[in-house]
Design an enzyme around this catalytic site. Structure first.
Site, short mmCIF file in Angstrom:
data_model
loop_
_atom_site.label_atom_id
_atom_site.label_comp_id
_atom_site.label_asym_id
_atom_site.label_seq_id
_atom_site.Cartn_x
_atom_site.Cartn_y
_atom_site.Cartn_z
N TYR A 294 0.62 -1.19 0.08
CA TYR A 294 -0.08 0.09 -0.13
C TYR A 294 0.71 1.29 -0.13
O TYR A 294 1.80 1.46 0.89
CB TYR A 294 -0.91 -0.03 1.10
CG TYR A 294 -2.29 1.07 1.19
CD1 TYR A 294 -3.34 0.38 0.55
CD2 TYR A 294 -2.02 2.13 1.47
CE1 TYR A 294 -4.45 1.26 0.71
CE2 TYR A 294 -3.00 3.04 1.42
CZ TYR A 294 -4.49 2.61 0.96
OH TYR A 294 -5.39 3.30 0.79
N TYR A 344 -5.90 5.92 -7.23
CA TYR A 344 -5.98 5.62 -5.74
C TYR A 344 -7.41 5.05 -5.64
O TYR A 344 -8.11 6.06 -5.48
CB TYR A 344 -5.77 6.98 -4.96
CG TYR A 344 -6.10 6.99 -3.43
CD1 TYR A 344 -5.62 6.27 -2.58
CD2 TYR A 344 -7.19 7.83 -3.31
CE1 TYR A 344 -5.75 6.31 -1.38
CE2 TYR A 344 -7.55 7.72 -1.76
CZ TYR A 344 -6.87 6.88 -1.07
OH TYR A 344 -7.37 7.11 0.28
#
Lengths: 390, 313
Positions: A294, A344
């Protein structure tokens, strides 16, 4: 050691909309477009869906999604809190529902117009209502710490102090992601690689974070279809088997502001996820072929490398300087371009990329057939998955 | 610095207008009307006996009426006193045509009594850098009013801040809502007060850094249960306010209207072992580093709203 969760469920389908800065349509429409694409990818009828799982931050209620896709009987629906820390956990929820026979086909989804309709990066000053969650912000927002970048930068600064990592080391994460994104037609930054100098010249957002240390803000949706491994083997795509799935929150955990624990430069919640994943799957760090780590903010790719034992403590900078995150390196990371380069979507697009790596269909395919790691947000209660082929 | 800001700042420390003397002396009919309108039922403002019983020589005016006596006449559609200040006109001429009062604070030297004739003298106190706000970009102009009596003795003081802004007409609706959130509608973001943390914020307003302590273990942020013993009982102890910088950031984006950027924010480990976030003041961002000694102070960001801040020691 393996657990009863290991290998029972698999990701049978992935779907997404285009990734943009202005989708021009509703989040609900993005959700159902991505879900339909994922079901088509799997070769599963919409009517077979009997479970849904998403983030508490998602604005698309399960029942409305279900109504749209012509669902009949919804037996399982659950949501995960803590923003991007959720990412892998809806898939874990789905696997648990399938392992226990509660549901047969669970779709995980995340759809957002996070760039065109609201932005997480423009500052968050919640109304001061007397709840625990609202009172949390009172210790930060009145002092001007109003964005995710501002909250996580505090740990990044301490990490630099303790490890000797530099802004350029963070920049190398960004450069690798943009290099991968440059090959990915689905990435917002397709054919737009950057140099380390571009990174260093980009404006400050919150020192020590430059603009190019921060992920994008995006519009788009991703959906993931989870079903039993047995069923998945009969479907259109080779299954990405869920060898391990775990969540973690650790000592004195705060939402992006775990400033009060003894060490603030480590990620004990991710260390907890790592330990569980390796235990469930019966694997070691060296077994992992490639990973989606991440990457909302670059420093946390370095700290995750340490959480999972890919490098010793405080030595991720050396691992990164040797080019190990890039194709050909020891652990190619975020081969879709990550959230810095592709989009994102709160980490869900990273799960899709891990599935492609298992299938052998990534635009930046990493040779071999070893297992693939995916992680969720850092600095928050988090989650992770290990996916593998048949 | 822009020409506009340079010109505006030439006014700092100077009189914004000629002094204004009240058209009427302090008088009971106006006091009575004001109290009725405000719902203020304190008898010392209208009843001579009650005022004497409270130790006053007779009826006194409500302190909050301080500015009332010298206010500009009410003229529908007409210009207000602020409009005719040359320093504000500079902004109008540059396209910053919007004006909104953001906050005001008063302090009082003595009660005004019927017969007092008040004069107001307004000085320009400060002009901010350009700020991005929910209404549009603009500058905050802070004015200081000094009120004097017929003997030229000060009776009270008022700070009054306005935002002169370029109305943000082109901003999309969706963004508008968001930036209003971000700028908090010109009032400084406030913490949520709960049963668990009220002692902490009350302490701050009393210029004390207070922490819960169970068996000598301090904790922050406030929470009902001591995680080691499981006890719901706790003592409250005051920190000495000294500590070291454990980590820090320097904020550049996003910006709130009433901060100066680059904005250093520090995580301080206090001598008692507990950590707390606050701004670092009176220091340049480039001078901040981990391990530096700091000491707490308290800043009044709005009347009755204090926040802790640290200074390098």
């Amino acid at each position: 050691m393996t657990s009863s969760l290991s290998n029972v469920a698999a990701i049978a389908g992935i779907g997404a909309t285009e990734f943009s800065k202005n989708s021009g349509r509703s989040e609900m429409r993005l959700a159902v477009e991505a879900i339909t694409a994922a079901l088509d990818d799997a070769g599963i009828d919409r009517e077979e869906v009997d479970g849904l799982s998403t983030f508490t931050m998602d604005n698309n209620p399960e029942i409305e999604v279900f109504r749209n896709i012509g669902g009949r009987e919804l037996k399982f629906f659950s949501r995960i809190h803590y923003g991007g820390g959720g990412a892998c956990a809806p898939v874990m929820q789905a696997a648990m529902a399938i392992a226990t026979g509660v549901a047969n086909v669970v779709v995980c989804y995340r759809a957002m117009n996070e760039r065109s309709q609201y932005r997480f990066g423009t500052g968050h000053t919640p109304p001061p209502v007397p709840t625990a969650e609202s009172s949390h912000y009172g210790y930060y927002v009145p002092f001007g710490l109003v964005s995710p970048a501002s909250w996580v930068a505090m740990g990044a600064q301490r990490y630099m102090y303790e490890s000797g990592a530099t802004s350029e080391d963070f920049g190398r994460v960004s450069v690798a992601s943009r290099k991968h994104a440059a090959n990915n037609p689905a990435a917002w930054f397709y054919e737009q690689p950057i140099t380390l100098d571009d990174h260093q010249q980009s404006k400050w957002i919150v020192e020590p974070l430059h603009l190019l240390d921060c992920c994008q803000e995006s519009d788009g949706a991703v959906a993931i279809v989870v079903t039993s491994t047995d069923y998945a083997r009969k479907l259109r795509q080779p299954p990405a088997i869920i060898r391990a799935a775990a969540q973690g929150a650790a000592d004195d955990q705060q939402m992006m502001t775990s400033y009060y624990r003894k060490e603030i430069a480590r990620l004990p919640e991710m260390e907890l996820v790592a330990r569980q994943l390796f235990d469930q799957a019966g694997l070691r760090p060296d077994d992992i072929r490639t990973a989606t780590l991440y990457d909302h903010f670059t420093p946390y790719v370095l700290t995750q490398l340490e959480s999972f034992g890919f490098t010793p403590r405080n030595q991720a900078k050396d691992f990164v300087r040797e080019g190990n995150l890039e194709i050909g390196g020891r652990l190619p990371v975020n081969t879709n371009g990550g959230q810095l380069g592709e989009a994102y979507i709160h980490g869900m697009n990273g799960i899709s990329e891990a599935v492609r790596q298992v299938r052998g269909t990534s635009v930046n395919q990493v040779p071999g057939d070893g297992p693939v790691l995916v992680t969720a947000g850092t600095g928050v209660p988090t989650s992770g998955l290990i996916l593998d082929g048949a | 610095m822009t020409d506009l800001l340079e010109k505006a700042r030439e006014w700092v420390g100077k009189a914004a207008t000629a002094p204004t003397t009240a058209r009427d002396p302090v008088n009971v009919p106006m006091i009575r009307r004001w109290c009725e309108a405000m719902g203020d039922t304190n008898p010392i403002y209208v009843d001579d006996a009650a005022a004497r019983a409270a130790g006053h020589p007779g009826i006194v005016a409500p302190p909050a009426m301080l500015e009332v006596w010298t206010m500009a006449p009410y003229r529908p559609g007409g210009r207000t006193a602020e409009d005719s200040m040359a320093v504000l006109n500079l902004f109008d001429d540059a396209g910053y045509t919007g004006v909104v009062a953001t906050n005001t604070g008063q302090s009082y030297d003595r009660y005004l009594v019927p017969g007092d004739v008040v004069t107001a003298s307004v000085t320009v106190d400060s002009v901010s850098e350009e700020k991005r706000t929910g209404l549009g970009i603009g500058h905050f102009v802070t004015l200081v009013f000094e009120f004097t009596d017929a003997e030229d003795k000060r009776v009270g003081r008022m700070t009054f801040r306005v935002l002169k802004f370029k109305p943000n007409l082109s901003q999309p609706e969706a963004d508008k809502g968001k930036s209003d959130d971000a700028s908090g509608g010109y009032s400084h973001p406030r913490p949520a007060i709960t049963h668990d943390n009220a002692f902490f914020w009350e302490g701050i307003n009393n210029r004390k850094l207070l922490f819960q302590s169970t068996d000598g273990r301090l904790r922050h942020p406030p929470s009902p249960m001591d995680p080691v013993s499981g006890s719901l009982e706790f003592d409250i102890v005051e920190s000495c306010g000294r500590g070291t910088i454990h980590s820090f950031v320097v904020m550049h984006q996003p910006r709130l209207p009433d901060f100066d950027y680059p904005l250093p924010v520090v995580l301080v480990e206090l001598e008692e072992g507990v950590r707390i976030i606050a701004n670092l003041i009176d220091a340049d961002a480039e001078d901040v580093s981990i391990g530096q000694a700091v000491e707490v102070d308290f800043i009044e960001v709005e009347p009755d709203y204090l926040l802790p801040a640290f200074r390098l020691n």
